[in-house]
Enzyme design. Sequence first.
Site, PDB file in Angstrom:
ATOM      1  N   SER A  13       1.531 -11.247   8.970  1.00  0.00           N
ATOM      2  CA  SER A  13       0.837  -9.960   8.564  1.00  0.00           C
ATOM      3  C   SER A  13      -0.686 -10.227   8.608  1.00  0.00           C
ATOM      4  O   SER A  13      -1.215 -11.130   8.181  1.00  0.00           O
ATOM      5  CB  SER A  13       1.243  -9.770   7.090  1.00  0.00           C
ATOM      6  OG  SER A  13       0.257  -9.017   6.437  1.00  0.00           O
ATOM      7  N   GLU A  38      -0.211  -0.121  16.115  1.00  0.00           N
ATOM      8  CA  GLU A  38      -1.080   0.972  15.594  1.00  0.00           C
ATOM      9  C   GLU A  38      -2.256   1.371  16.886  1.00  0.00           C
ATOM     10  O   GLU A  38      -2.346   2.641  17.065  1.00  0.00           O
ATOM     11  CB  GLU A  38      -1.864   0.905  14.646  1.00  0.00           C
ATOM     12  CG  GLU A  38      -2.571   2.088  14.105  1.00  0.00           C
ATOM     13  CD  GLU A  38      -3.521   1.826  12.895  1.00  0.00           C
ATOM     14  OE1 GLU A  38      -3.339   1.249  11.983  1.00  0.00           O
ATOM     15  OE2 GLU A  38      -4.931   2.205  12.923  1.00  0.00           O
ATOM     16  N   HIS A  54      -2.335  -4.392  18.820  1.00  0.00           N
ATOM     17  CA  HIS A  54      -1.760  -4.262  17.651  1.00  0.00           C
ATOM     18  C   HIS A  54      -0.617  -2.849  17.883  1.00  0.00           C
ATOM     19  O   HIS A  54      -1.346  -1.841  18.625  1.00  0.00           O
ATOM     20  CB  HIS A  54      -2.825  -3.981  16.436  1.00  0.00           C
ATOM     21  CG  HIS A  54      -2.210  -3.798  15.366  1.00  0.00           C
ATOM     22  ND1 HIS A  54      -1.706  -2.609  14.776  1.00  0.00           N
ATOM     23  CD2 HIS A  54      -2.037  -4.523  14.142  1.00  0.00           C
ATOM     24  CE1 HIS A  54      -1.157  -2.930  13.376  1.00  0.00           C
ATOM     25  NE2 HIS A  54      -1.482  -4.188  13.014  1.00  0.00           N
ATOM     26  N   CYS A  60       0.832  -1.162   0.018  1.00  0.00           N
ATOM     27  CA  CYS A  60       0.091   0.076   0.024  1.00  0.00           C
ATOM     28  C   CYS A  60       0.944   1.226  -0.010  1.00  0.00           C
ATOM     29  O   CYS A  60       1.976   1.220   0.310  1.00  0.00           O
ATOM     30  CB  CYS A  60      -0.869  -0.013   1.261  1.00  0.00           C
ATOM     31  SG  CYS A  60       0.109   0.112   2.697  1.00  0.00           S
TER      32      CYS A  60
END
Length: 290
Positions: free
Chosen positions: A226, A131, A129, A19
Site C-alpha cells: 500500500s 488511478e 499507478h 478512508c
Amino acid sequence: MTLGRRPLVIELAGVYGFCPGVRRAVEMVEKHLREQGPLSTLGAIVHNTQVVERLRAQGAAVTSSVEEVRTPAVAITAHGAGPAIYEAIRRRGLVLVDTTCPIVKRAQESARGLAAAGFTVLIYGETAHPEVQGLLAWTGGQGYATMSPAEVPAPKEGRLAVISQTTKEREAFWEFALAVAGQHKSRLFELSVVDTICPETGRRYRAAADLAQRVQAVFVVGSRNSANTRKLAEVVRSTGVVTHFIESAEEIAPAWVRGLQTVGVTAGASTPNEAVEAVVQRLKRLGGQP
Ligand code: SF4
C-alpha cells in the site's frame, strides 16, 4: 512491598484506517457477493492482503483484465478505470459494480473536460499507478504523467492544465505546478491548475505526525504493497520517533515494547479496523494491561 510496573499506555492516531472511498468500495463488493453471488475485481479492491483474502473466500476473484473475467459480474476498484475498460465490460455483457471513489471520479471528469477544451493535461502522479492510468485514459491521448518538472514536454498550442493523483501532498503538487509554469512561461498562453487532491490521506499524515510527538514508539499498520501506508510510515519516521511498519499483530516482537510507557498506533487508508484492533490487543498483552 513489591511495586508493579505501570501498564503500557496505547494511543490511537486522531484519524487512521479505511478512508470513506475504500470503505464504500469494500461494502459495495460485500453487498454484491451477499445478494448476487461471485464477481471479479479488476486488481485488488484494496491494497490490503487480509481484506483481499477475506473477500476471495466469499467469492471475489482478482483479475487483471476484463478478458480474464470468468464471473457474471466485475468490479472496478476505488482507483477507477479509463473509458476503454467500461467499453470492454459493456461488450462482454458483464454486470458492472463501479466502486470508483467519487473523489477520483471528479478528477477523471477534470481530466476529460480539460482535454476536451483543448488543454494538454499534465498529471502530477506515478505513471504506473492504476488511478493515474485511468486519469490518463480519460484525457484521450492529451495527457502526460510525471512528478518531475524537468520531464514535462512543451504544451501543444500553449494551453496547459495541471491536475494531481488524488493521494499526493498538496504542497508538493503546487510547487510542481508552479515550477512547470515557470519553466514553460514563454510558450504558455493559458494555464489551468485544478487541485484534485483528496483530503483523507493528508489528514492521516498530520494525525500520525501529531501522535508521534506524544509517544515513545509508533506502530504503523498496513500492507507493504500500500503506497499510502508506506508514505504514512515515512511521515512518522521523519519525526524521529521509533517506527515499526507492520502488516499484522503477530509481527510485534516483545522486545519492541519492553521498558516503554507510551506507544502510538496508526494505519493507512487501506487498513481495516480488525487489523488495528488485533495490534492494540497484542500491545495490551505485551504491555501488561488486563
Ligand atoms: S484516499 Fe480519498 S480519493 Fe482515495 S479512495 Fe480514499 S477517499 Fe477516495
